[in-house]
Design an enzyme around this catalytic site. Sequence first.
Site, PDB file in Angstrom:
ATOM      1  N   HIS A  83      66.563  37.578  35.399  1.00 59.23           N
ATOM      2  CA  HIS A  83      66.196  38.755  34.460  1.00 59.23           C
ATOM      3  C   HIS A  83      67.290  39.773  34.276  1.00 59.23           C
ATOM      4  CE1 HIS A  83      61.633  38.101  34.743  1.00 59.23           C
ATOM      5  NE2 HIS A  83      61.990  37.618  35.913  1.00 59.23           N
ATOM      6  N   ASN A 156      55.295  39.292  34.082  1.00 58.48           N
ATOM      7  CA  ASN A 156      55.973  38.318  32.984  1.00 58.48           C
ATOM      8  C   ASN A 156      54.829  38.334  31.681  1.00 58.48           C
ATOM      9  OD1 ASN A 156      58.206  37.606  34.510  1.00 58.48           O
ATOM     10  ND2 ASN A 156      57.279  35.699  34.926  1.00 58.48           N
TER      11      ASN A 156
HETATM   12 FE1  HDE Z   1      61.176  38.166  40.248  1.00 59.68          FE
HETATM   13  N1  HDE Z   1      62.982  38.797  41.243  1.00 59.68           N
HETATM   14  N2  HDE Z   1      61.065  36.870  41.870  1.00 59.68           N
HETATM   15  N3  HDE Z   1      59.420  37.312  39.521  1.00 59.68           N
HETATM   16  N4  HDE Z   1      61.302  39.298  38.802  1.00 59.68           N
HETATM   17  C1  HDE Z   1      63.713  39.662  40.374  1.00 59.68           C
HETATM   18  O1  HDE Z   1      64.837  41.405  41.490  1.00 59.68           O
HETATM   19  C2  HDE Z   1      61.677  36.913  42.877  1.00 59.68           C
HETATM   20  C3  HDE Z   1      58.687  36.449  40.235  1.00 59.68           C
HETATM   21  C4  HDE Z   1      60.173  39.593  37.880  1.00 59.68           C
HETATM   22  O2  HDE Z   1      63.437  44.082  34.981  1.00 59.68           O
HETATM   23  C5  HDE Z   1      64.909  40.279  41.122  1.00 59.68           C
HETATM   24  O3  HDE Z   1      65.678  43.348  40.840  1.00 59.68           O
HETATM   25  C6  HDE Z   1      61.284  35.888  43.946  1.00 59.68           C
HETATM   26  C7  HDE Z   1      57.515  36.132  39.592  1.00 59.68           C
HETATM   27  C8  HDE Z   1      60.895  40.499  36.869  1.00 59.68           C
HETATM   28  O4  HDE Z   1      64.725  44.529  36.632  1.00 59.68           O
HETATM   29  C9  HDE Z   1      64.598  39.391  42.474  1.00 59.68           C
HETATM   30  C10 HDE Z   1      60.415  35.409  43.312  1.00 59.68           C
HETATM   31  C11 HDE Z   1      57.327  37.261  38.574  1.00 59.68           C
HETATM   32  C12 HDE Z   1      62.142  40.873  37.182  1.00 59.68           C
HETATM   33  C13 HDE Z   1      63.337  38.471  42.224  1.00 59.68           C
HETATM   34  C14 HDE Z   1      60.025  35.954  42.034  1.00 59.68           C
HETATM   35  C15 HDE Z   1      58.613  37.863  38.733  1.00 59.68           C
HETATM   36  C16 HDE Z   1      62.316  40.115  38.444  1.00 59.68           C
HETATM   37  C17 HDE Z   1      66.196  40.093  40.757  1.00 59.68           C
HETATM   38  C18 HDE Z   1      59.322  34.396  43.992  1.00 59.68           C
HETATM   39  C19 HDE Z   1      56.250  37.773  37.454  1.00 59.68           C
HETATM   40  C20 HDE Z   1      63.121  41.979  36.621  1.00 59.68           C
HETATM   41  C21 HDE Z   1      66.739  41.224  40.385  1.00 59.68           C
HETATM   42  C22 HDE Z   1      58.786  34.509  45.097  1.00 59.68           C
HETATM   43  C23 HDE Z   1      55.121  38.152  38.327  1.00 59.68           C
HETATM   44  C24 HDE Z   1      62.820  43.263  36.800  1.00 59.68           C
HETATM   45  C25 HDE Z   1      65.768  42.199  40.823  1.00 59.68           C
HETATM   46  C26 HDE Z   1      63.610  44.103  36.131  1.00 59.68           C
HETATM   47  C27 HDE Z   1      63.607  40.330  39.441  1.00 59.68           C
HETATM   48  C28 HDE Z   1      62.750  37.664  43.159  1.00 59.68           C
HETATM   49  C29 HDE Z   1      59.200  35.547  41.070  1.00 59.68           C
HETATM   50  C30 HDE Z   1      58.918  39.004  37.693  1.00 59.68           C
HETATM   51  C31 HDE Z   1      65.781  38.332  42.757  1.00 59.68           C
HETATM   52  C32 HDE Z   1      61.799  35.672  45.431  1.00 59.68           C
HETATM   53  C33 HDE Z   1      56.368  35.400  39.762  1.00 59.68           C
HETATM   54  C34 HDE Z   1      60.235  41.158  35.500  1.00 59.68           C
HETATM   55  O5  HDE Z   1      64.595  40.153  43.733  1.00 59.68           O
END
Ligand code: HDE
Length: 695
Positions: A83, A156
């Site tokens: 993202h 999402n």
């Molecule tokens: Fe994320 N995700 N994600 N994700 N995610 C990040 O956090 C993570 C997942 C989502 O505009 C990171 O600040 C793991 C699902 C958004 O700043 C990180 C898993 C969904 C954003 C991270 C998921 C998301 C992130 C990277 C699996 C939808 C951007 C930078 C367990 C519900 C937020 C940060 C923004 C961002 C980890 C799966 C949505 C690495 C470990 C499912 C919208 O922490």
Amino acid sequence: MSKDKRKNNVVKGTQEKGSAGGEVHQVAGGDHPALTTNQGVPISDNQNSLKANLHGPALLEDFILREKITHFDHERIPERIVHARGTGVHGFFELTESLKQYTTARILTEVGEKTPLFTRISTVTGGAGSVDTPRDVRGFAVKFYTKEGNWDLVGNNIPVFFIQDAIKFPDLIHAVKMEPDRGFPQAATAHDTFWDFISLTPESMHMVMWIMSDRTIPRSLRMIEGFGIHSFRLINDAGESTFVKFHWRPKLGLQSTIWDETVKITGADPDFHRRDMFNAITAGTFPEWDFAVQLFTQEEADKFPFDHLDPTKLIPEELVPLKVIGRMVLDRWPDNFFAETEQVAYCPGNIVPGIDFSNDPLLQGRLFSYIDTQLSRLGSPNFHQIPINAPKCPFGNLQRDGHMQMAKQAGRVAYEPNSLSENAPRETPAKGFTSARITETGEKSRIRAESFADHYSQARQFYTSQTAHEQAHLASALVFELSKVVHVHVREAMVAHLRHIDEDLAWRVAKGLALENVPDAPAAAAPVQKLTPSPALQIIGKMKDTLEGRTVGILIADGSEGSVIQNIKKAVMDAGAAVKIVAPKVGGAKLADKSMLAADGQLAGMPSVLFDAVAVILSDEGAQVLSVESAAIDFVRDAFGHLKAIAVDNGGRALLKTANVGQDAGVVDTNDKDAFIAAAKTRQWDREKLVRTLA
Ligand code: HDE
């Protein structure tokens, strides 16, 4: 120019906020603050470094140069691992219906109360500098600054996810990102490592249907839905908990582009979505979403033909209807992109009293990941003090110090309990956060629940719920993506999975790939169910019959008829859309009455892919001149190929003929404004079979 305003050919001036779009203009003179160093020392010369003599080396003592360059050297911080590319906007949430029966969270009980928020919509796979329009999931993250603390709903634009367990996330992301040995492709799923991983991960098949649908190529960030994905819990004042799924529904309706159009938009305007949002906000046409919930009890969940804790499943609206309880309006562009959009740190773990987590294993992993990643991205445990992250309600505790501590935490006491301070923060058992009272029993293990085993039924439900046009786009997207995969066994493995989802889909893709061996479907871990189709999963069904928030391009040239242009322009604007005039030269065209009409863009730089519908208004001579301009030919050919309405006068019609563009119900005379507006509100789906071969 007087001598004191000029030094070494550099005009000195002050920066002023311009009117339209907040652009910055250089203007001379004015009452402006002194430019200083970070220590507050006024700077007399910001153009020349200090040198030993006129032609001599720079001097180390030049603290002004050193400070400026040092700061510049450290301007970048690590971009988000996923993202990284996003667009952020301020706005507010207003509750329209109370959930008092279900929760104590005031943001969900106080009808009419407006809560400030910051929303960031992002792509997933590309870097911060990548384009806005890859085929990709969009992140939809909202930080509500509630009176009881920050609540982050980090979702999402698709209601399900690829994997069921957080431990697979690094593998998924490594597979989708550019391949590590070659550094490409950027922001694309169409490559071997992604499809290799997917073909070996049956649980991703439902998500595959969504990402191959046109949901991943949205027309605008203002026209996407948002989903919290996981089940959460609401807890009321009796301590009872109810499960909840959160949804955002755009007031402008859902709308997507067509793949060929997306590819061309990417070249014409890599910032297409960010610019679209910026233009909407600065024009005062604020995008709005309904906020809705699906509420259900454990007893109801027990009867679902799937496990709601499995994030690869959704709850069809036909099973648990959506209840609209509020709205979000985005109405203020950030002052500074870095300070706000880049530094905002969302965390699904940020919740407020009255809301709680479910046991969804993906959510559980996320609760750890986000804080951890912010520590390295923002570099300090005090990132919550950065204004965009700080709560807007009073907050304080006895955590102390750390890098970049901004708060001056006074007093002798930095521990609790204490008897030395009368005003140190204390626990508030009555209104403080309490977790849902849940009993957990059973054996510790790494075994995945049997109820998570059905990987194909909802994938099939999604596919069979689509209109024929959408099914054809989905099948063609699979053919496109798998055609970029070099390893034939990966293509075959994917087609094998599709056989569980829909035999017809599998054969369409196999034919599109000219696959010689169509393998049998792999063994499925659970029987595939025939679920009732859910029309709520379509895009076409959710397009709104409106031109609001859309843009119509009018192509003109010297000799065009001004009154025809004005008529079309008025009709379009009355329908709520914006108009852009496109001409061979940006200065404009000399109309039939010899007046000049300024253009918003030059033909070569403003192709029809940037518009929802077009009008081509040309004199015979203008049509003649444009008949040898490939940008003009492409303008009309693409508008037709992308199923858009086209309004033409005689000159316009002549250009269509030169471009070999046909006639249909979507090609209308400029005199028939109503027909044009009606056609512009939709796409001419029936035209598609004339312009491309779909799988
Ligand atoms: Fe994320 N995700 N994600 N994700 N995610 C990040 O956090 C993570 C997942 C989502 O505009 C990171 O600040 C793991 C699902 C958004 O700043 C990180 C898993 C969904 C954003 C991270 C998921 C998301 C992130 C990277 C699996 C939808 C951007 C930078 C367990 C519900 C937020 C940060 C923004 C961002 C980890 C799966 C949505 C690495 C470990 C499912 C919208 O922490």
